[in-house]
Every structure is written in C-alpha cells, then in structure tokens.
Design a protein around this motif. Structure first.
Motif, PDB file in Angstrom:
ATOM      1  N   ASP A  37      94.397  -0.266 -70.233  1.00 43.44           N
ATOM      2  CA  ASP A  37      95.764  -0.869 -70.691  1.00 43.44           C
ATOM      3  C   ASP A  37      96.832  -0.630 -69.680  1.00 43.44           C
ATOM      4  OD1 ASP A  37      94.830  -1.768 -73.525  1.00 43.44           O
ATOM      5  OD2 ASP A  37      94.459   0.320 -73.484  1.00 43.44           O
ATOM      6  N   LEU A  52      94.533 -13.268 -72.024  1.00 40.64           N
ATOM      7  CA  LEU A  52      93.530 -12.701 -72.798  1.00 40.64           C
ATOM      8  C   LEU A  52      92.426 -13.308 -72.710  1.00 40.64           C
ATOM      9  CD1 LEU A  52      92.722 -10.355 -74.730  1.00 40.64           C
ATOM     10  CD2 LEU A  52      93.824 -11.846 -76.611  1.00 40.64           C
ATOM     11  N   ARG A  61      87.241  -5.768 -79.133  1.00 40.76           N
ATOM     12  CA  ARG A  61      88.608  -5.501 -79.472  1.00 40.76           C
ATOM     13  C   ARG A  61      89.614  -5.921 -78.179  1.00 40.76           C
ATOM     14  NH1 ARG A  61      89.286  -1.711 -83.178  1.00 40.76           N
ATOM     15  NH2 ARG A  61      91.398  -0.978 -82.507  1.00 40.76           N
ATOM     16  N   ASP A  62      90.927  -5.826 -78.194  1.00 44.28           N
ATOM     17  CA  ASP A  62      91.994  -6.289 -77.261  1.00 44.28           C
ATOM     18  C   ASP A  62      92.961  -4.959 -77.359  1.00 44.28           C
ATOM     19  OD1 ASP A  62      93.448  -6.695 -79.155  1.00 44.28           O
ATOM     20  OD2 ASP A  62      93.279  -8.860 -79.025  1.00 44.28           O
ATOM     21  N   VAL A  63      92.596  -3.953 -78.125  1.00 41.83           N
ATOM     22  CA  VAL A  63      93.729  -2.939 -77.827  1.00 41.83           C
ATOM     23  C   VAL A  63      92.822  -1.655 -78.239  1.00 41.83           C
ATOM     24  CG1 VAL A  63      95.788  -3.795 -78.711  1.00 41.83           C
ATOM     25  CG2 VAL A  63      94.438  -3.289 -80.271  1.00 41.83           C
ATOM     26  N   GLN A  78     102.111  -3.403 -76.058  1.00 41.69           N
ATOM     27  CA  GLN A  78     101.926  -4.860 -76.511  1.00 41.69           C
ATOM     28  C   GLN A  78     101.099  -5.495 -75.650  1.00 41.69           C
ATOM     29  OE1 GLN A  78     104.418  -3.824 -74.405  1.00 41.69           O
ATOM     30  NE2 GLN A  78     104.481  -5.256 -73.047  1.00 41.69           N
ATOM     31  N   ARG A  80      97.239  -6.877 -74.340  1.00 41.97           N
ATOM     32  CA  ARG A  80      96.212  -7.177 -74.960  1.00 41.97           C
ATOM     33  C   ARG A  80      95.054  -7.376 -73.868  1.00 41.97           C
ATOM     34  NH1 ARG A  80      98.743  -5.150 -78.116  1.00 41.97           N
ATOM     35  NH2 ARG A  80      98.947  -6.110 -80.226  1.00 41.97           N
TER      36      ARG A  80
END
Length: 348
Positions: A37, A52, A61-63, A78, A80
C-alpha cells in the motif's frame, strides 16, 4: 512529490501520468504489512494512476487484514491495491492447478525432493487449492505483478521439516524447491499475459528481539542470489534485492512478529521503485541517497526533500512539507465491545 525530489528518463515502458495496474501475490507480508500500500502511495505521488484491478480468485483482497499504523498511513489507508495474501503458505502452494501429480503418500517430487501436498505452515492445512491459473488470470490484468510467495519456504525447520517428509532442507538449500515453484507461477502468469512485468521480492533476514539477526545475513544473501539468477533468466521477470540495516536498529514488527515494521517496509518500497526505474519500466523515480548513512540518518529536522525520503528514520509530511521522525509503527486501536443499552432504554 515536487520536481526537485524526483528524476525522469525517456523510453521507459510506463511513463509518468499513465495508468499502472499493480497486483501482488504472496504470503502474510501482504496482509500483515502495508508495504504494498505504501508502494501504491509512492507511485501515485510520482504521477502514476493506479486503478483497482478486479480480481476473481478466492480470498483476494484490496487492503491488508491487520497491520501496524505507520505515521503516514492517513495518506494511503484509503487506497485499494489488489492482492492475494495467504498466511503461512509456501511458494509451491501457489504454483499448481491440481493435486493430480501427488503420490499415494501425499507428496509430489520437486527437483528430487518430496514436498507434501498440503498447504500452510508445516504443510498441515490440507488440500485447499488456489489454482495457479486463477492467480495468473488476475495477475494478467496488471502490467506489474509483485510476487512474494516464497518467504516461508526456508522455515520448514520450525515444524521438523514436515513439508519435506523429514528431509532437512535448510538455508540456501531450499532454493531447490523454491526456484521450480516460482518458475511455475511466473510462467503461468506469462502464459496468460506475456506483457506483465513480474517482480519477485527478495527475502529479508530472520529477527531476534525485533532486530536483524546479522549472523544469518550471509546465507540469506546466498539464497537471494540463487533465486535472482533463476528469476532473471525469464523474460520480463526481475528480482528485487534489498538489505535491512543491522547495528541494533529495530526494524521488525511488534504486532506480527517476524515481519518488517514501518521502517523495514520503507526499505522494501524504495528497493522496488529503484529496480523498476533501473530496468526502464518506470519513467520517474525519487532521487534516492546512495549511501548507507543516508538510509539510516536520524537527523530528520535537518533533512529536506529526497534526503528525508531516503532515510527510513524520517518522512516528509505532504501536508506541510516538513521532514519528521518516522517511527517503527503503532499498535492499531482495537474495536471496543458493543455497549448494551440500559434496561430503561432497551427497545421493545
């Protein structure tokens, strides 16, 4: 970043102000750390647009799932970023499409070694399959895929080498099962999309008391060298090498033991950006300091711009442009138990 903080080159595969599609696949470092991230954040500040990637692989997942709160996290929390991070998995757990090649005793032959056909730490997680083809389908939507699937391969001694049916594969010897597994995944991704640049992350050293175990650094370097040699024989495949500073610095997480903390993550991010620029994939990168002293310079109040960004002990706050101390990270606030309403106010 301001123009004074970055450098540019012509003829790069991805010039600044273009779309960059970032995907990552690996073990717990993708869900218990936020380094991917942070990488997204730095790329955005360098002028890249990172939409994304829509993923379909199970458990994507994206986090991150749980990680330390870094001092600059308010700026990238915030964001992703598509990823598949599996806690405790080994490189071979990501590299096959079935268990059909497993023998009657439940293992498969990898470079002459018996590797148990079961996922996770000690290979005791059963035959839970995430197909390499499915991972490749998601990775094929990217133009840069970061791979860190092999970070647990050398830890078989913790479970008495159960993954290898008791064979004592240690240190750089584990390259004999790591390299074929990585190559299977790299080639699966390129079979899906030969234009994807694949970055295999180097392995960081073990830790004791949140510091680098410096006596282990030589064999870690030898293991990284073996993997790098194999990876970079593949087209559009690069190896990202980096050194976590020793000398008693606290560089490992107090929340998820064994993982680099916010400062250690910064080393991984800077090494990734530098490797991408060096290979002329990125057209823009930061002006990093080139000395070990720059990397661990704690005099944040006297640093500016790129010198501040280079130091893992400091960071430039985008809000006011001031170089500030970059801590090892903070424990995230845990959610409190829900408060029950008093009997007099309870809804009927």
């Amino acid at each position: 970043f301001s123009p004074s903080e970055y450098k540019e080159q012509h003829g790069a595969a991805i010039p600044p102000n273009r779309h960059l599609y970032l995907y990552s696949v690996g073990s717990s470092n993708l869900v218990w750390m936020n380094w991917i991230d942070q990488l997204h954040f730095y790329l955005s500040r360098l002028g890249y647009r990172l939409p994304l990637i829509p993923t379909k692989t199970i458990l994507s997942r994206d986090v991150p799932r749980s990680c330390a709160v870094c001092d600059d996290m308010a700026y990238f929390a915030q964001l992703r970023t598509a990823r598949l991070g599996m806690v405790g998995w080994n490189s071979w757990d990501f590299s096959y499409n079935s268990f059909n090649d497993c023998s009657k005793n439940g293992s498969r032959n990898v470079s002459g070694h018996e590797v148990k056909c079961s996922v996770g730490p000690g290979c005791i997680g059963g035959k839970f399959l995430i197909r390499a083809a499915d991972i490749a389908r998601d990775a094929g939507k990217s133009n840069i895929t970061v791979v860190s699937t092999w970070f647990n391969d050398h830890k078989a001694y913790l479970t008495k080498w159960a993954c290898f049916n008791g064979e004592k594969l240690n240190h750089e010897k584990t390259a004999e099962v790591t390299i074929p597994s990585l190559m299977r995944l790299v080639r699966a991704i390129h079979a899906e999309n030969p234009h994807v640049w694949i970055l295999v992350m180097g392995l960081y050293p073990p830790t004791m008391q949140y510091k680098v175990v410096e006596t282990d650094v030589p064999w870690i370097q030898r293991l990284n060298d073996k993997v790098k040699e194999a990876v970079e024989q593949e087209p559009k495949a690069l190896f990202v090498n980096y050194d976590l500073p020793g000398n008693g610095l606290e560089l490992y997480d107090r929340i998820h033991y064994g993982h680099p903390n916010c400062r250690g993550a910064k080393v991984m991010v800077s090494a990734t950006l530098q490797r991408l620029y060096e290979a002329k994939i990125l057209g823009r990168d930061l002006k990093w300091g080139d000395s070990k002293e720059s990397l661990v310079n704690p005099n944040c109040s006297s640093l500016k711009g790129a010198a501040c960004t280079t130091s893992i002990m400091c960071w430039v706050d985008p809000f006011d442009g001031v170089c500030k101390t970059y801590s090892t990270g903070h424990k995230p606030l845990m959610l409190r138990a829900p408060v029950k309403p008093s009997p007099s106010r309870r809804l009927l």
